[in-house]
Design a protein around this motif. Structure first.
Motif, PDB file in Angstrom:
ATOM      1  N   PHE A  57       0.841  -1.195   0.000  1.00  0.00           N
ATOM      2  CA  PHE A  57       0.000   0.000   0.000  1.00  0.00           C
ATOM      3  C   PHE A  57       0.875   1.244   0.000  1.00  0.00           C
ATOM      4  N   ALA A  58       0.338   2.306  -0.575  1.00  0.00           N
ATOM      5  CA  ALA A  58       1.035   3.589  -0.572  1.00  0.00           C
ATOM      6  C   ALA A  58       0.827   4.274   0.772  1.00  0.00           C
ATOM      7  N   LEU A  59       1.705   5.210   1.096  1.00  0.00           N
ATOM      8  CA  LEU A  59       1.570   5.948   2.351  1.00  0.00           C
ATOM      9  C   LEU A  59       0.258   6.724   2.391  1.00  0.00           C
ATOM     10  N   THR A  60      -0.221   7.148   1.229  1.00  0.00           N
ATOM     11  CA  THR A  60      -1.462   7.928   1.173  1.00  0.00           C
ATOM     12  C   THR A  60      -2.696   7.080   1.482  1.00  0.00           C
ATOM     13  N   ASP A  61      -2.533   5.746   1.503  1.00  0.00           N
ATOM     14  CA  ASP A  61      -3.665   4.883   1.835  1.00  0.00           C
ATOM     15  C   ASP A  61      -3.992   4.923   3.325  1.00  0.00           C
ATOM     16  N   PHE A  62      -3.067   5.449   4.120  1.00  0.00           N
ATOM     17  CA  PHE A  62      -3.293   5.528   5.564  1.00  0.00           C
ATOM     18  C   PHE A  62      -3.993   6.827   5.927  1.00  0.00           C
ATOM     19  N   LYS A  63      -5.084   6.712   6.649  1.00  0.00           N
ATOM     20  CA  LYS A  63      -5.837   7.882   7.104  1.00  0.00           C
ATOM     21  C   LYS A  63      -5.609   8.042   8.610  1.00  0.00           C
ATOM     22  N   GLY A  64      -4.787   8.975   8.964  1.00  0.00           N
ATOM     23  CA  GLY A  64      -4.493   9.187  10.372  1.00  0.00           C
ATOM     24  C   GLY A  64      -3.197   9.956  10.533  1.00  0.00           C
ATOM     25  N   SER A  65      -2.563   9.784  11.670  1.00  0.00           N
ATOM     26  CA  SER A  65      -1.329  10.514  11.976  1.00  0.00           C
ATOM     27  C   SER A  65      -0.165   9.553  12.149  1.00  0.00           C
ATOM     28  N   MET A  66       0.991   9.968  11.638  1.00  0.00           N
ATOM     29  CA  MET A  66       2.252   9.270  11.882  1.00  0.00           C
ATOM     30  C   MET A  66       3.088  10.159  12.785  1.00  0.00           C
ATOM     31  N   VAL A  67       3.292   9.718  13.999  1.00  0.00           N
ATOM     32  CA  VAL A  67       3.991  10.532  14.993  1.00  0.00           C
ATOM     33  C   VAL A  67       5.410  10.017  15.158  1.00  0.00           C
ATOM     34  N   PRO A  68       6.409  10.778  14.695  1.00  0.00           N
ATOM     35  CA  PRO A  68       7.806  10.336  14.871  1.00  0.00           C
ATOM     36  C   PRO A  68       8.266  10.516  16.310  1.00  0.00           C
ATOM     37  N   LYS A  69       9.023   9.557  16.780  1.00  0.00           N
ATOM     38  CA  LYS A  69       9.646   9.638  18.101  1.00  0.00           C
ATOM     39  C   LYS A  69      11.147   9.666  17.867  1.00  0.00           C
ATOM     40  N   SER A  70      11.651  10.864  17.583  1.00  0.00           N
ATOM     41  CA  SER A  70      13.037  11.013  17.156  1.00  0.00           C
ATOM     42  C   SER A  70      14.025  10.503  18.193  1.00  0.00           C
ATOM     43  N   SER A  71      13.699  10.647  19.477  1.00  0.00           N
ATOM     44  CA  SER A  71      14.624  10.205  20.521  1.00  0.00           C
ATOM     45  C   SER A  71      14.740   8.693  20.562  1.00  0.00           C
ATOM     46  N   GLU A  72      13.754   7.997  19.988  1.00  0.00           N
ATOM     47  CA  GLU A  72      13.751   6.537  20.016  1.00  0.00           C
ATOM     48  C   GLU A  72      13.843   5.938  18.617  1.00  0.00           C
ATOM     49  N   ASN A  73      13.990   6.772  17.591  1.00  0.00           N
ATOM     50  CA  ASN A  73      14.018   6.286  16.213  1.00  0.00           C
ATOM     51  C   ASN A  73      12.788   5.437  15.904  1.00  0.00           C
ATOM     52  N   ALA A  74      11.652   5.894  16.395  1.00  0.00           N
ATOM     53  CA  ALA A  74      10.423   5.125  16.238  1.00  0.00           C
ATOM     54  C   ALA A  74       9.345   5.963  15.563  1.00  0.00           C
ATOM     55  N   LEU A  75       8.290   5.255  15.140  1.00  0.00           N
ATOM     56  CA  LEU A  75       7.174   5.894  14.457  1.00  0.00           C
ATOM     57  C   LEU A  75       5.894   5.272  14.995  1.00  0.00           C
ATOM     58  N   GLU A  76       4.992   6.112  15.491  1.00  0.00           N
ATOM     59  CA  GLU A  76       3.714   5.626  16.018  1.00  0.00           C
ATOM     60  C   GLU A  76       2.598   5.998  15.058  1.00  0.00           C
ATOM     61  N   LEU A  77       1.756   5.008  14.752  1.00  0.00           N
ATOM     62  CA  LEU A  77       0.633   5.222  13.860  1.00  0.00           C
ATOM     63  C   LEU A  77      -0.637   5.382  14.680  1.00  0.00           C
ATOM     64  N   LEU A  78      -1.349   6.476  14.431  1.00  0.00           N
ATOM     65  CA  LEU A  78      -2.619   6.750  15.102  1.00  0.00           C
ATOM     66  C   LEU A  78      -3.693   6.871  14.028  1.00  0.00           C
ATOM     67  N   PRO A  79      -4.365   5.782  13.697  1.00  0.00           N
ATOM     68  CA  PRO A  79      -5.339   5.815  12.606  1.00  0.00           C
ATOM     69  C   PRO A  79      -6.615   6.542  12.984  1.00  0.00           C
ATOM     70  N   ASN A  80      -7.229   7.132  11.986  1.00  0.00           N
ATOM     71  CA  ASN A  80      -8.545   7.742  12.144  1.00  0.00           C
ATOM     72  C   ASN A  80      -9.570   6.633  11.944  1.00  0.00           C
ATOM     73  N   GLN A  81     -10.189   6.209  13.023  1.00  0.00           N
ATOM     74  CA  GLN A  81     -11.063   5.042  12.970  1.00  0.00           C
ATOM     75  C   GLN A  81     -12.284   5.240  12.084  1.00  0.00           C
ATOM     76  N   SER A  82     -12.720   6.473  11.914  1.00  0.00           N
ATOM     77  CA  SER A  82     -13.935   6.714  11.131  1.00  0.00           C
ATOM     78  C   SER A  82     -13.702   6.629   9.624  1.00  0.00           C
ATOM     79  N   THR A  83     -12.479   6.897   9.193  1.00  0.00           N
ATOM     80  CA  THR A  83     -12.196   6.903   7.749  1.00  0.00           C
ATOM     81  C   THR A  83     -11.115   5.903   7.358  1.00  0.00           C
ATOM     82  N   GLN A  84     -10.625   5.130   8.324  1.00  0.00           N
ATOM     83  CA  GLN A  84      -9.502   4.244   8.041  1.00  0.00           C
ATOM     84  C   GLN A  84      -9.939   2.995   7.289  1.00  0.00           C
ATOM     85  N   SER A  85      -9.276   2.740   6.156  1.00  0.00           N
ATOM     86  CA  SER A  85      -9.558   1.531   5.379  1.00  0.00           C
ATOM     87  C   SER A  85      -8.387   0.548   5.448  1.00  0.00           C
TER      88      SER A  85
END
Length: 225
Positions: A57-85
């Motif tokens: 899937f393309a990055l644009t297929d995700f409906k929500g927020s990608m929150v970078p955690k630079s201090s941990e080299n991590a990425l948290e995904l917070l999907p929008n439950q109402s529009t997420q496919s």
């Protein structure tokens, strides 16, 4: 025609054979995986897609927020439950700006979020680390200040940040702890390296283990199709 005469057709055939390019043992359209390799941005649902550099899937297929955690080299995904496919529970890894992040833990306190960790070393054996703050209960003895007698043992909560270091094998897809035993197991096919590996001890610093892992990757390249 004499038996000893040389046929011109045989001579022409010899020249064609001589100048015809011979097949070589190449990797075709594959590229050697190095630290500079840029993966295609997108969502990968399996490690095989990752090894073929073909996101599902393309990055644009995700409906929500990608929150970078630079201090941990991590990425948290917070999907929008109402529009997420896109079902993030099925996502094995994500590539953003050419950098791969793989799923390593689910925060049970946040049922709809998922955390992905950036690979710090890529190769036949990949490496990444992450830290989790954990709360443990430890005993706390209470003594009589006059006689020194143990009165009772209470319990107190102690918070500590624990770091976990992992090896990801791109051959079998297994994820294991980075320790001496697992490093010996995954580098066993490199006979020349085994002498150096045999000299390692459990007390060796982390950097020496990582250096050995990098040497193994340099000596045993893997190719991305």
């Amino acid at each position: 025609m004499s038996k000893n005469s040389f046929s011109p057709f045989i001579f022409i055939g010899f020249l064609c054979l001589l100048f015809t390019p011979l097949p070589v043992n190449a990797q075709g359209d594959s590229t050697r995986l190095t630290a500079k390799f840029k993966f295609k941005d997108g969502f990968y649902t399996t490690i095989d897609q990752f090894k073929h550099n073909q996101p599902a899937f393309a990055l644009t297929d995700f409906k929500g927020s990608m929150v970078p955690k630079s201090s941990e080299n991590a990425l948290e995904l917070l999907p929008n439950q109402s529009t997420q496919s896109l079902d993030i529970q099925q996502v094995w890894g994500i590539v953003v700006n050419g950098t791969p992040y793989i799923r390593y833990t689910i925060d049970t306190a946040k049922k709809h979020s998922m955390t992905y960790q950036a690979l710090q070393i890529v190769g036949k054996l990949c490496y990444f680390s992450y830290s989790i703050e954990e709360t443990t209960t430890v005993p706390m003895p209470v003594y009589d200040p006059i006689g020194g007698r143990l009165l009772y043992t209470g319990k107190v909560k102690n918070k500590a940040k624990n770091t976990f270091r992992k090896i990801l094998s791109l051959v079998d897809g297994r994820m294991t702890d980075l320790n001496l035993e697992n490093l010996k197991h995954y580098t066993a096919d490199d006979k020349k390296l085994q002498k150096s590996v045999a000299e390692l001890t459990a007390n060796d610093p982390l950097q020496r283990l990582l250096k050995t892992l990098q040497i193994y990757n340099d000596r045993n390249p893997i190719y991305i199709h």
